[in-house]
Each structure stands twice: as structure tokens, then as C-alpha cells.
Design an enzyme around this catalytic site. Structure first.
Site, short mmCIF file in Angstrom:
data_model
loop_
_atom_site.label_atom_id
_atom_site.label_comp_id
_atom_site.label_asym_id
_atom_site.label_seq_id
_atom_site.Cartn_x
_atom_site.Cartn_y
_atom_site.Cartn_z
N HIS A 173 -72.65 -57.72 10.22
CA HIS A 173 -73.89 -57.15 10.76
C HIS A 173 -73.63 -56.32 12.00
O HIS A 173 -74.34 -55.37 12.28
CB HIS A 173 -74.91 -58.26 11.01
CG HIS A 173 -75.54 -58.75 9.75
ND1 HIS A 173 -75.08 -59.83 9.06
CD2 HIS A 173 -76.56 -58.23 9.02
CE1 HIS A 173 -75.81 -59.99 7.98
NE2 HIS A 173 -76.71 -59.03 7.92
N GLU A 181 -80.06 -60.84 -3.45
CA GLU A 181 -78.76 -60.70 -2.77
C GLU A 181 -77.86 -61.91 -2.99
O GLU A 181 -76.84 -62.06 -2.34
CB GLU A 181 -78.95 -60.40 -1.29
CG GLU A 181 -79.93 -61.25 -0.56
CD GLU A 181 -80.14 -60.84 0.89
OE1 GLU A 181 -79.42 -59.98 1.41
OE2 GLU A 181 -81.04 -61.41 1.51
N ASP A 196 -74.80 -58.71 0.78
CA ASP A 196 -74.62 -60.13 0.47
C ASP A 196 -74.33 -60.36 -0.99
O ASP A 196 -73.55 -61.25 -1.34
CB ASP A 196 -75.88 -60.91 0.89
CG ASP A 196 -75.88 -61.16 2.38
OD1 ASP A 196 -74.83 -61.60 2.90
OD2 ASP A 196 -76.89 -60.89 3.04
N CYS A 209 -81.20 -51.79 -0.78
CA CYS A 209 -81.16 -51.57 0.67
C CYS A 209 -79.84 -52.01 1.30
O CYS A 209 -79.72 -52.01 2.52
CB CYS A 209 -82.34 -52.25 1.36
SG CYS A 209 -82.33 -54.03 1.15
C1 PEP Z 1 -77.82 -56.96 2.26
O1 PEP Z 1 -77.38 -58.10 2.24
O2 PEP Z 1 -77.42 -56.06 1.49
C2 PEP Z 1 -78.85 -56.58 3.22
C3 PEP Z 1 -79.42 -55.40 3.19
O3 PEP Z 1 -79.18 -57.49 4.18
P1 PEP Z 1 -78.28 -57.77 5.48
O4 PEP Z 1 -77.19 -56.74 5.53
O5 PEP Z 1 -79.19 -57.71 6.63
O6 PEP Z 1 -77.77 -59.14 5.21
MG MG Z 2 -78.43 -59.65 3.25
#
Ligand code: PEP
Ligand code: MG
Length: 576
Positions: free
Chosen positions: A193, A436, A460, A507
């Protein structure tokens, strides 16, 4: 000759940064107890006053050098530190302790700091409690001078490249706010992240650059070449000129792409693709609009919980959401409920990283269903904010249908509670599920029936499908978005969406990587959400694609067992 340190580059749009290193050292400087002979006490008091004076002079100098267009909050925090340096509690009280106790200036300062920190901790007022970080910075500055050390200096962050063993997402936001222009970390992977955040903030970074923090030193000029994942130090002037030219070209290219801002993302055969943005903070809305985003496909609300030592109130949530919704002026805003846990920790998390494997632990919706009071506060704020525009609510990390049911029940209960308070939603609030986990992908059809839309979180999904920790650079080479298992799961989710007539968006980082644009469109995705800075390039690619031609060729490719290098074959297909 220059020195190169290899790591993994992270960037969106701008891939180059040139600047001086600032080593990030965390924590407070500790002093040892020291006694001073009676005849040296006044000299020690003088030494203390001199250090306070020098700290103020340094800060004033730094403040003068800050460019005029620097965000106001950077100036504000320097002003706060300057005011603290005039406060008797810091600037004078330790002198009295030196005289009373006959101790060293460092020890007197430390005693005073610990006393003040306890006062800050007991304060009711959340804002004043956050001032304790400022106190630490100010005391560290004086302490550093007394100890003759050159320490990390938050006021000097503007225009610097931060080098650290690792950074948390909370650090990254704070450093961005204070004007850092690049990051280099010894550890970390591009899907952590922290890295995603750096890219989203438009800051070029190199993660997993092992040894960087011991080889580089504060003040030296380095180049972050995020395109090649390299840090260059000891550069020849002509190398610096080369990278300066490259940075300039990157900026020009970005400006040129921005001419596409108001052009829709339509393929050559007329298919409209919704290009949305991922944001972490309300301030990111500006970038979304500048880059021409059609809406927000992922608002990572967990960042509201960071860099503070109390949970955000319902009003704080509400104000943040309203800012985003109003800023987006009628475009859809997808608010994801909080996804704390794994590599996103915050100070007041109910069960911090004590678990053995945080990525498989109490994260996101799991945490929310355990600590329902925290969840309910956020839900109420989202429901209230939804009156201001087209909001969609999205739930992360679902694996079980019962989790989905419980979450939906809580949302309904809060809606009824608000209705009793005469707060009535005047528009529907679509509720979506993030897909995810492999479990959710394999049962996507059930999720699709229960929700209004689905959004694939590939970051994820890839981590859990391939058993590769997204934050661990030692297994980064195994993190493969094109792995057949990942592609099969994506197809499964898209199929579930088609069968149930529900929209499926994507996303995760994969959605914003131009390398995968043709593949994702060919698979049938029509909504992609990404860092604002990635929008123009992806849009440009979309406008070159013809899906009528692409789709049958992709289908053949996916079924062809003779294809050894799928990535290469895909690239050729997209460039035809
Ligand atoms: C993902 O897991 O692809 C996602 C968009 O959520 P994050 O990156 O915040 O875990
Ligand atoms: Mg995620």
C-alpha cells in the site's frame, strides 16, 4: 563513476526524481543521565540556550527557502515548531532543571519532554494530542544540536528524496504533505500500500533497494530512475543533465496527454469505457479532475484513520466524503468501507499487527464485523453523505456470503436509524462487493446476485491466488497478473456479472497499467479505476483499440497451449 542501487521502480506518469537525500530516522533521540560539576552549571545552561537559539535560526532559514507555491500546511507546521521554540515550557524550563538537579542539558530536556508528552497524552482534545508529534520534532532538533548530530529534519523534507529502511502508508502521506519528491526504501514491494500510495501521489519511488539506507547519506544528490528501478548516486554532471532532460520530457508528455482530458475513452469501434480514479484523500479529487476522470471507482477511506491517535468521528467521515462528492460535481463516487489491517496499520487499531500473518488476519470487513461500532460510524457518515451526490458504497475483502449479509444488515439498520432521525436518503445507494479473494471470485455469481455491482481488486486477488505476499519484495518475481489462474478468476467474475446483469469494474493496479489495457478490454471490462496520473495514457490506448478485431484474437490466444510468453503475445496483439 556513479553508483547504482537496484530495486523496483514505482511510478505513475513521472518516473524520474532528482534531489538530495534525506534519511528518515524515526523515534525520539534518547539521552543518558549526566551530572554536571557545580562550577560548570551556568556554562551548561548557556549551552542549552544556545541550542534552542540555533534550532530557531535553522527553522527560520528553512522557512525562507521554501518555494512560494508550497502548500500552506507545510508552512504551518514550521510556524508551529517556531512557536514551540518560544514556549517557556520547552525553551526555559530545562534551564531551571539543569540548575536544580545539576544535570546535563540533554537530560534536563529529556525529562521535560517526557513530562510534556504525558500531558499531551492525557488531553481530551484530539487536535492537541496530535501536537505531540510536533513536540517530538522540536525536542529532537534541540537534542540533535546538543549532541552534535545531524538528524532527520521534517522541515527539510521539501524537494528531498526520502531514504528509509521502510515506510508506512501513514509516513508516505505525511512526507508527501511536507513536499518530498521521491522515495527510496530498502524493503517493500510495488504492490504494498505504501508503493501504491506513492504512485497515486505522483511521487517516483524505488522500493526493495536493499542496502540503500546504509550506502546513501543525507545531503547527497541522487537520481530516482523509477522506469528502471535504479537509484543513482555520485552522478557525473552529464548524467544529471541527462535525467533532467528526461524529467522535462516526461513532464511535457504528461502535459500533452492532458489534451485528452475532456475526450471520452471510446474504442475505434465505438465502445465507451468508463475511466475512473482511485483516491486516498479528499485532496486527490483535484488530480482526478485535472486528469479527466469520469468518477471515483475506489476511495480508500482507511487513510482517514492514519496519522492520528483517535478514531475519526462520524462528522469527520461525513465532512471528508462531502468534500469528495461535491468536488466530483455529479460524477459517481465509490466509497470503500475501511480496509485497515495487513500492511495498513494505524495507532488506534483495535487489534494491531499482533497476528501471525496480518494479510490473512483481521482485516477490512472482518475487522468491521468484529468492531461493529467503528463500522457503524462510517456507514452512517456514508449514508448521510450520499444525499449530496451519486455515491456507491463498496465492501472490501469479502470471502463469505454471510459476511456480505451481515454487512448489509448493518447498513440497513443504520439507514433505519437515520430515517428515525428524519435523515432520509433521497437517492438509492448502490452497494457493491470487492472481489479480491479467490473464494469470492469462485462464488462471484452469488455475490453478484446479492450486490448492485462488483469490483475486482487485483492487488489482493493476485496475492491470495498465487500465495505471494504483495508487500514482500523477495517474492515479487512471483507476483504475476498474467498467471493463468488469475486470468481464469477474472473471467469467472466477468461471467458472473454478465449472467446477473450487474456491472463489474476493476480497481486494482492492473487496471491502470497500460500493458494490460487491451487484455482487460478484450476480456470484457468496461469500467477501470486507477491512479489519476495513469488515466491519460490508458485513455490514449483505448482510443487506438478495435474490440471487434481484438476479442476473437484474444480468445484464441487464451486457449492456445503453445503460447509460451503470454505477455509478449498480448503486447503484439495490442500493437497490431
Ligand atoms: C486491491 O486489492 O486490488 C485493491 C484495489 O485494494 P487495496 O489495494 O486497497 O487492497
Ligand atoms: Mg485490496
Amino acid at each position: 563513476m556513479s553508483i547504482a542501487i537496484q530495486g523496483i521502480g514505482v511510478s505513475s506518469g513521472i518516473r524520474t526524481a532528482i534531489g538530495k537525500v534525506l534519511m528518515l530516522s524515526r523515534g525520539s533521540i534518547q539521552a543518558e543521565p549526566g551530572m554536571i560539576p557545580a562550577n560548570r552549571i551556568e556554562a551548561e545552561v548557556e549551552r542549552f540556550f544556545h541550542a534552542v537559539q540555533l534550532a530557531a535560526t535553522q527553522l527560520t532559514e528553512i522557512r525562507k527557502e521554501i518555494p512560494a507555491d508550497t502548500p500552506a500546511d507545510i508552512l504551518e507546521f514550521i510556524d508551529t515548531h517556531l512557536l514551540m521554540l518560544q514556549d517557556k515550557a520547552i525553551a526555559e524550563a530545562p534551564a531551571q532543571t539543569i540548575r536544580d538537579e545539576g544535570c546535563s542539558a540533554e537530560w534536563a530536556l529529556q525529562l521535560r519532554r517526557d513530562q510534556l508528552l504525558r500531558v499531551f497524552e492525557d488531553m481530551e482534545d484530539a487536535y492537541l494530542r496530535t501536537r505531540k508529534d510536533d513536540l517530538e520534532h522540536v525536542v529532537n532538533r534541540i537534542m540533535g544540536i546538543l549532541q552534535g548530530q545531524k538528524r532527520n529534519d521534517p522541515a527539510e523534507i521539501v524537494g528531498h528524496i526520502i531514504v528509509s529502511e521502510d515506510l508506512t502508508p501513514a509516513d508516505t502521506i505525511m512526507l508527501h504533505h511536507r513536499g518530498a519528491c521521491g522515495f527510496i526504501t530498502d524493503f517493500g514491494s510495488p504492490m504494498s500500500h505504501t508503493a501504491i500510495l506513492a504512485a497515486s501521489l505522483g511521487i517516483p519511488a524505488i522500493v526493495g533497494a536493499h542496502g540503500a539506507s546504509s550506502h546513501l547519506h543525507s545531503g547527497e544528490l541522487v537520481v530516482v530512475d523509477a522506469a528502471n528501478g535504479t537509484v543513482l548516486a555520485d552522478c557525473e554532471p552529464r548524467q544529471i543533465r541527462f535525467f533532467e532532460r528526461r524529467l522535462h520530457r516526461e513532464q511535457e508528455r504528461r502535459n500533452a496527454l492532458q489534451t485528452l482530458r475532456d475526450t471520452p475513452a471510446i474504442t475505434r469501434d465505438g465502445v465507451h469505457i468508463e475511466l475512473q480514479a482511485n483516491i486516498e484523500l479528499p485532496e486527490d479529487v483535484k488530480a482526478v479532475l485535472e486528469e479527466g476522470g469520469d468518477g471515483i471507482g475506489l476511495y480508500r477511506t482507511e487513510f482517514l484513520y492514519m496519522n492520528r491517535d483517535q478514531l475519526p468521528t462520524e462528522e469527520e467521515h461525513y465532512q471528508a466524503y462531502v468534500r469528495v462528492i461535491q468536488g466530483m460535481a455529479g460524477r459517481p463516487v465509490t466509497i470503500r468501507t475501511l480496509d485497515l489491517g495487513a500492511d495498513k496499520q494505524c495507532e488506534h487499531q483495535p487489534e494491531p499487527a499482533a497476528c501471525i500473518n496480518p494479510a490473512l488476519g483481521l482485516r477490512a470487513i472482518r475487522l468491521c464485523l468484529k468492531e461493529t461500532s467503528i463500522f457503524r460510524v462510517q456507514i452512517r457518515a456514508i449514508l448521510r453523505a450520499a444525499q449530496h451526490g451519486p455515491v456507491r458504497l463498496m465492501i472490501p475483502m469479502l470471502t463469505n456470503l454471510w459476511e456480505a449479509r451481515q454487512a448489509r444488515e448493518i447498513i440497513e439498520e443504520e439507514r433505519q436509524y437515520l430515517a428515525q432521525q428524519n435523515i432520509v436518503m433521497n437517492q438509492p445507494l448502490p452497494i457493491g462487493a470487492m472481489i479480491e479473494t479467490p473464494a469470492a471470485a469462485l462464488t462471484a455469481e452469488s455475490f453478484a446476485r446479492m450486490f448492485d455491482f462488483l469490483s475486482i481488486g487485483t492487488n489482493d486477488l493476485i496475492q491470495y491466488t498465487l500465495a505471494v505476499d504483495r508487500a514482500d519484495d523477495s517474492v515479487n518475481h512471483l507476483y504475476d497478473p498474467l498467471h493463468p489462474a488469475v486470468l481464469a478468476l477474472i473471467q469467472k467474475v466477468l461471467e458472473a456479472g454478465r449472467r446477473s446483469g450487474k456491472d463489474v469494474a476493476m480497481c486494482g493496479e492492473m487496471a491502470g497499467n497500460p500493458r494490460y489495457t487491451a487484455l482487460l478490454l478484450g476480456l470484457g471490462l468496461k469500467t477501470l479505476s486507477m491512479h489519476p496520473a495513469s488515466l491519460p495514457e490508458v485513455k490514449q490506448l483505448i482510443r487506438r483499440l478495435d474490440l471487434r478485431q481484438l476479442k476473437p484474437r484474444l480468445e484464441k490466444l487464451l486457449l492456445d497451449p503453445a503460447v509460451e510468453d503470454f505477455a509478449q503475445a498480448m503486447e503484439e496483439l495490442a500493437s497490431d
